[in-house]
Design a protein around this motif. Sequence first.
Motif, mmCIF file in Angstrom:
data_model
loop_
_atom_site.group_PDB
_atom_site.id
_atom_site.type_symbol
_atom_site.label_atom_id
_atom_site.label_comp_id
_atom_site.label_asym_id
_atom_site.label_seq_id
_atom_site.Cartn_x
_atom_site.Cartn_y
_atom_site.Cartn_z
ATOM 1 N N ALA B 487 0.838 -1.189 0.000
ATOM 2 C CA ALA B 487 0.000 0.000 0.000
ATOM 3 C C ALA B 487 0.875 1.242 0.000
ATOM 4 O O ALA B 487 2.080 1.168 0.253
ATOM 5 N N LEU B 488 0.262 2.363 -0.332
ATOM 6 C CA LEU B 488 0.948 3.648 -0.223
ATOM 7 C C LEU B 488 0.070 4.566 0.623
ATOM 8 O O LEU B 488 -1.111 4.737 0.330
ATOM 9 N N ARG B 489 0.658 5.107 1.706
ATOM 10 C CA ARG B 489 -0.111 5.982 2.600
ATOM 11 C C ARG B 489 0.483 7.385 2.563
ATOM 12 O O ARG B 489 1.683 7.545 2.373
ATOM 13 N N ALA B 490 -0.381 8.367 2.770
ATOM 14 C CA ALA B 490 0.089 9.741 2.894
ATOM 15 C C ALA B 490 -0.385 10.283 4.227
ATOM 16 O O ALA B 490 -1.505 9.996 4.648
ATOM 17 N N GLU B 491 0.469 11.039 4.915
ATOM 18 C CA GLU B 491 0.046 11.597 6.203
ATOM 19 C C GLU B 491 0.804 12.893 6.459
ATOM 20 O O GLU B 491 1.811 13.168 5.806
ATOM 21 N N ASN B 492 0.309 13.664 7.402
ATOM 22 C CA ASN B 492 1.034 14.845 7.849
ATOM 23 C C ASN B 492 1.816 14.485 9.097
ATOM 24 O O ASN B 492 1.345 13.740 9.954
ATOM 25 N N GLN B 493 3.049 14.996 9.179
ATOM 26 C CA GLN B 493 3.848 14.699 10.365
ATOM 27 C C GLN B 493 3.468 15.651 11.492
ATOM 28 O O GLN B 493 2.998 16.764 11.251
ATOM 29 N N ARG B 494 3.724 15.191 12.684
ATOM 30 C CA ARG B 494 3.354 16.019 13.836
ATOM 31 C C ARG B 494 4.107 17.349 13.803
ATOM 32 O O ARG B 494 3.551 18.397 14.032
ATOM 33 N N GLY B 495 5.378 17.292 13.446
ATOM 34 C CA GLY B 495 6.176 18.524 13.420
ATOM 35 C C GLY B 495 5.987 19.331 12.148
ATOM 36 O O GLY B 495 6.716 20.288 11.909
ATOM 37 N N GLY B 496 5.055 18.971 11.284
ATOM 38 C CA GLY B 496 4.859 19.670 10.013
ATOM 39 C C GLY B 496 5.493 18.923 8.866
ATOM 40 O O GLY B 496 6.432 18.150 9.056
ATOM 41 N N GLY B 497 4.936 19.152 7.690
ATOM 42 C CA GLY B 497 5.456 18.477 6.506
ATOM 43 C C GLY B 497 4.704 17.188 6.227
ATOM 44 O O GLY B 497 4.036 16.641 7.096
ATOM 45 N N ALA B 498 4.828 16.736 4.979
ATOM 46 C CA ALA B 498 4.108 15.530 4.563
ATOM 47 C C ALA B 498 5.027 14.322 4.640
ATOM 48 O O ALA B 498 6.252 14.447 4.632
ATOM 49 N N ARG B 499 4.392 13.162 4.738
ATOM 50 C CA ARG B 499 5.170 11.924 4.772
ATOM 51 C C ARG B 499 4.422 10.877 3.957
ATOM 52 O O ARG B 499 3.221 10.658 4.157
ATOM 53 N N PHE B 500 5.128 10.291 3.011
ATOM 54 C CA PHE B 500 4.553 9.229 2.180
ATOM 55 C C PHE B 500 5.247 7.918 2.522
ATOM 56 O O PHE B 500 6.474 7.874 2.588
ATOM 57 N N VAL B 501 4.445 6.890 2.753
ATOM 58 C CA VAL B 501 5.023 5.605 3.165
ATOM 59 C C VAL B 501 4.591 4.498 2.210
ATOM 60 O O VAL B 501 3.399 4.287 1.987
ATOM 61 N N ILE B 502 5.569 3.787 1.666
ATOM 62 C CA ILE B 502 5.276 2.578 0.892
ATOM 63 C C ILE B 502 5.349 1.397 1.855
ATOM 64 O O ILE B 502 6.359 1.215 2.541
ATOM 65 N N LEU B 503 4.261 0.624 1.922
ATOM 66 C CA LEU B 503 4.255 -0.561 2.785
ATOM 67 C C LEU B 503 4.298 -1.803 1.917
ATOM 68 O O LEU B 503 3.542 -1.924 0.951
ATOM 69 N N LEU B 504 5.200 -2.705 2.253
ATOM 70 C CA LEU B 504 5.313 -3.951 1.494
ATOM 71 C C LEU B 504 5.230 -5.125 2.452
ATOM 72 O O LEU B 504 5.636 -5.018 3.602
ATOM 73 N N PRO B 505 4.698 -6.242 1.969
ATOM 74 C CA PRO B 505 4.669 -7.418 2.851
ATOM 75 C C PRO B 505 6.090 -7.863 3.200
ATOM 76 O O PRO B 505 6.981 -7.805 2.354
ATOM 77 N N PHE B 506 6.262 -8.277 4.449
ATOM 78 C CA PHE B 506 7.587 -8.706 4.890
ATOM 79 C C PHE B 506 7.640 -10.228 4.883
ATOM 80 O O PHE B 506 6.828 -10.895 5.523
ATOM 81 N N GLU B 507 8.583 -10.762 4.117
ATOM 82 C CA GLU B 507 8.759 -12.215 4.077
ATOM 83 C C GLU B 507 10.187 -12.526 4.488
ATOM 84 O O GLU B 507 11.074 -11.701 4.334
ATOM 85 N N THR B 508 10.378 -13.709 5.028
ATOM 86 C CA THR B 508 11.751 -14.099 5.346
ATOM 87 C C THR B 508 12.198 -15.161 4.355
ATOM 88 O O THR B 508 11.434 -16.030 3.975
ATOM 89 N N HIS B 509 13.453 -15.039 3.936
ATOM 90 C CA HIS B 509 13.958 -16.000 2.959
ATOM 91 C C HIS B 509 14.564 -17.197 3.678
ATOM 92 O O HIS B 509 14.800 -17.169 4.882
ATOM 93 N N ASP B 510 14.825 -18.255 2.932
ATOM 94 C CA ASP B 510 15.500 -19.430 3.491
ATOM 95 C C ASP B 510 16.873 -19.007 3.991
ATOM 96 O O ASP B 510 17.430 -18.016 3.541
ATOM 97 N N ASN B 511 17.397 -19.802 4.882
ATOM 98 C CA ASN B 511 18.735 -19.501 5.355
ATOM 99 C C ASN B 511 19.749 -19.673 4.240
ATOM 100 O O ASN B 511 19.596 -20.527 3.372
ATOM 101 N N VAL B 512 20.766 -18.835 4.284
ATOM 102 C CA VAL B 512 21.867 -19.007 3.350
ATOM 103 C C VAL B 512 22.758 -20.095 3.932
ATOM 104 O O VAL B 512 23.089 -20.057 5.116
ATOM 105 N N PRO B 513 23.117 -21.090 3.132
ATOM 106 C CA PRO B 513 23.896 -22.195 3.690
ATOM 107 C C PRO B 513 25.203 -21.705 4.317
ATOM 108 O O PRO B 513 25.868 -20.837 3.754
ATOM 109 N N ALA B 514 25.519 -22.244 5.470
ATOM 110 C CA ALA B 514 26.767 -21.872 6.120
ATOM 111 C C ALA B 514 27.930 -22.508 5.371
ATOM 112 O O ALA B 514 27.736 -23.449 4.609
ATOM 113 N N GLU B 515 29.120 -21.950 5.566
ATOM 114 C CA GLU B 515 30.264 -22.505 4.846
ATOM 115 C C GLU B 515 30.925 -23.592 5.664
ATOM 116 O O GLU B 515 30.874 -23.578 6.867
#
Lengths: 231, 515
Positions: B487-515
């Motif tokens: 999603a993309l959200r727009a908001e006003n910051q408490r101290g003034g000014g605008a803030r746009f936030v891109i939200l993406l789903p968080f996934e975890t990848h498989d472990n990288v094989p140890a050496e």
Amino acid sequence: MSEAAAQPEVLVIDDEEQIRRLLRGALTAAGYSVREAGDGSTGLREVAYQRPDAIILDLGLPDLPGLEVLRRLREWSQVPVLILSLRAHEKEKIAALDAGANDYMTKPFGWGELLARLRVLLRREPATAAANVVRFGPVSVDMARRVVTRDGRELKFTAREYALLRLLVTHRNKVITHRQILRELWGPGAEAQTHYVRVYMARLRQKIEEAPNQPRFLITESGSGYRLDTD
Amino acid sequence: MSRPTESSRPSPLFLRWLKGETDALTPAQEYLVAALAVAVVTGCGFIIRPWSDYWAVAVLYLFMIVLLSLRIGQGPILGAAALAALTWDFLFFPPLFTFMLDRFEDWMMFGLFFAIALVTGRFTGRIRLAERSERQRARRATALYELTRTLASAQSADEVLRHATEQVQAQFGTRLALLTADPADPDRLVLHPAATYAISAAGQEAALAAFRADGGSGAGTWATDSARRFFPLEAAGRRFGVMAVETDSTASPADVLDGFAAQIALALEHERLRAVSEAARVQAASDQLHRSLLDSVSHELKTPLAVIASAAESLQTTVPAPDRPLVGEIHVAAQRLRRLVDNLLDTTRLDSGGLDAQLDWCDLSDLINAALKTTQDIRHGRRLHLQIPTGLPLVRCDFDLIQQALANLIHNACRHTPFAAEITVSAGVDEAARRVWLAVADTGPGLREDQLARLFERFFRGEPRRPGGLGLGLSIARGFAEAHGGALRAENQRGGGARFVILLPFETHDNVPAE
């Protein structure tokens, strides 16, 4: 005449006449001799008869897809190929690099950058590259002794981290795709595991870069691969 | 001229009747036939009598009874046997013209005559029944096969319904009406015009009630009232409609009609699948056309722009110094056009559903650096902060799309805030909400309430209007984020000014094989 023979010859394969004229002008001014081809099959013929030193190839050709030209070319020639395309999608970029392109630039292009990349492609690698000590910024990589230092202090690497660094150093200033790195370091079965590369690259940056979040040397080529920038 | 075939050669009516090739007789007709047969054999008896004993005539009668039992029921056979015995006794048995039987062997003869007539009658009767039911089965199978064959050659659902109605009428004399679900309103039934059964309005109501009722009753018949029976048209778990059969007009049992209903439903299902795949093929062809059109438009617009930009850059080094700003103007204008073309093409891509996010593991700082590089020119000279914690996890997204969404936000911040305003690009992970965020904040005037509501609308441009830009950047950024399930959200910051936030789903990848 002998001076003319020393000029590296570049073949431009592009269906847009304006682009060819632009490239001809600028490349001639930069000391290259330029040949042109307006479509893929003419281009392939030119390469076979004229043996250019480098090729600038457009992906959107009228007769053959540029990728197909590249694949056919790579069956018998290792001449350096720089892709110059309007398409900026990573998917295309990766496909071209995996098919054997040596570099990829999108139009509109900056002349300085184009000439610099062409220079890198034409630079003849010394046969004993492994024996060299390569330096970039405060870092020096001694390939013979397997020693890496930054500001004179030795850095510790795991075997695979060092293998990745060595791969980048031997192909310095050229793009290496994720797939190439994965095949080299983890074997052909791991080509889809792009997160391996990202994780290892983050580790390398932590050790080599001063500001790992804004790397100076270990440059990401957007989504397609990495380049060690030593210039 | 074609040669007459085996089956077309005429054979005597009597033989055809014996073989059962003629229509079945009513019981009254059977008794009549039995009486006729006795009369004929009696006649024959008189003819052979001068050369034979009265016993021979009895054998003739017995032969007649065996023949008769091939075709007529047990009652008429018994009648024929009795009539034959009496006639024989009366006309051939001495003393003639009396019913008297004196000797034991004559009684035995009379009794055996009945016994043989009964046994053969029963026996052949049973064979006849088996034969008849076999014939009926074969006829049903042929009819079902004919129906299937006709339905398979139908080219549309309408043809399926028409053929089905005609076939069932032709093969079984059953009058029926097919009612199918209205494509526009699946809760209504439409009567197919080919119906051979003029179903009343009340009948249609009953059919609809049967159609809506949950689940078939197993055997297939849903509902029966005095005048009609309803069968579900159901295949592959899908209900297509109802077959209404006029009860008076059919002798076929429910399982046969149910078989018909199943065949019709299968044909309708087949037709539906064909229509679906045809629609998909047309859609694919149209998408392909759309894509290649988009590709060539994109090529034709971008090539001249690339030539202008590259030529301008080349001029930068060769023209005399006083003219250089002019060349710079060409360069900036070409870039602006290029952005415009890109935005329009992206909007078209979002609209046509041609956007296909290529998910791959990406490094957030790589993404941010790429977006910063893209916006180098517009950011020129502005103060920008980066707040990117080290050790951020990898994010699974399309590098191109998210990089561009972020670049659009940075571009937007630069355009809509005073030059002195600061821009902060930050990133982080919200583990609890399983989300990754990328934010662009500024210290500009912020967003007004009415702007917040319409911000992501296409072609919306903030007030006061600044020249340049079509108002597509934010809607594209939101489209790209949503293509990731984000999603993309727009908001006003408490101290003034605008803030746009891109939200993406968080996934975890498989472990990288140890050496």
